[in-house]
Design a protein around this motif. Structure first.
Motif, mmCIF file in Angstrom:
data_model
loop_
_atom_site.group_PDB
_atom_site.id
_atom_site.type_symbol
_atom_site.label_atom_id
_atom_site.label_comp_id
_atom_site.label_asym_id
_atom_site.label_seq_id
_atom_site.Cartn_x
_atom_site.Cartn_y
_atom_site.Cartn_z
ATOM 1 N N GLU A 178 0.842 -1.256 -0.015
ATOM 2 C CA GLU A 178 -0.120 0.178 -0.168
ATOM 3 C C GLU A 178 0.809 1.125 -0.096
ATOM 4 O OE1 GLU A 178 -3.252 0.514 -0.265
ATOM 5 O OE2 GLU A 178 -4.200 -1.179 0.273
ATOM 6 N N ILE B 72 1.111 3.524 -3.490
ATOM 7 C CA ILE B 72 0.572 4.943 -3.534
ATOM 8 C C ILE B 72 1.543 6.044 -3.344
ATOM 9 C CG2 ILE B 72 -0.545 6.335 -1.640
ATOM 10 C CD1 ILE B 72 -2.434 3.904 -0.800
ATOM 11 N N VAL C 23 -6.202 8.647 -3.875
ATOM 12 C CA VAL C 23 -5.389 7.866 -3.195
ATOM 13 C C VAL C 23 -6.239 6.819 -2.388
ATOM 14 C CG1 VAL C 23 -4.257 7.791 -0.860
ATOM 15 C CG2 VAL C 23 -3.808 9.701 -2.559
ATOM 16 N N LEU C 24 -7.514 7.350 -1.870
ATOM 17 C CA LEU C 24 -8.540 6.041 -1.543
ATOM 18 C C LEU C 24 -8.684 5.139 -2.452
ATOM 19 C CD1 LEU C 24 -10.045 5.324 0.743
ATOM 20 C CD2 LEU C 24 -11.937 6.899 0.205
ATOM 21 N N ALA D 179 -6.086 2.740 -3.143
ATOM 22 C CA ALA D 179 -5.751 1.992 -1.915
ATOM 23 C C ALA D 179 -6.760 0.728 -1.830
ATOM 24 C CB ALA D 179 -6.036 2.855 -0.657
ATOM 25 N N ALA E 44 -6.212 -3.297 -2.284
ATOM 26 C CA ALA E 44 -6.738 -4.283 -1.309
ATOM 27 C C ALA E 44 -7.562 -5.428 -2.172
ATOM 28 C CB ALA E 44 -7.473 -3.622 -0.399
#
Length: 143
Positions: free
Chosen positions: A83, A87, A102-103, A106, A110
């Motif tokens: 992660e 990122i 970014v979210l 991420a 995942a």
């Protein structure tokens, strides 16, 4: 696990990661940006991200058997390393422009991580069944 077998696993993971990213991006682009095509630069970036992701698999390598607890700790460390690394790389390359980017990245990391782990787990089960069958055959021959 022998180093050669582990390198084979890393190569397999690289291919799974690359394919997963391509599939996910294709689906998302079809939904949100149907006219957008993959350019060569995008493919190279995806290759680089996939390669770095697969290389971090060395965090999970151990030449000797380790406990399940230690392996879980290594898996969590591996996930967070991925992660942070990806990122950060996305930020450096200018791919991530705001918090939502970014979210989203991420979350994508995942999901792809879970897909690769699930496929690896299924492969491990298949290998274990083969080994068990060979052991049963060997045991019958000995008796």
């Amino acid at each position: 696990m022998k180093l050669f077998e582990f390198v084979q696993d890393i190569i397999r993971d690289f291919l799974m990661i690359f394919a997963s990213i391509i599939i996910i991006i294709t689906i998302l682009r079809q939904i949100y940006y149907p006219d957008m095509a993959f350019d060569l630069k995008s493919i190279y970036i995806i290759l680089a991200f996939s390669f770095l992701s697969a290389l971090t698999g060395f965090i999970l390598y151990s030449p000797n058997e380790i406990s399940e607890k230690k392996m879980r700790i290594k898996t969590v460390l591996h996930f967070f390393t991925l992660e942070i690394l990806l990122i950060t790389l996305g930020g450096i390359l200018g791919i991530l422009k705001n918090g939502l980017d970014v979210l989203t990245m991420a979350l994508q990391i995942a999901v792809i991580y879970m897909i690769v782990r699930l496929l690896s787990w299924k492969n491990d089960i298949k290998e274990a069944k083969k080994i068990n069958e060979k052991l049963k055959t060997f045991k019958k021959k000995v008796n």
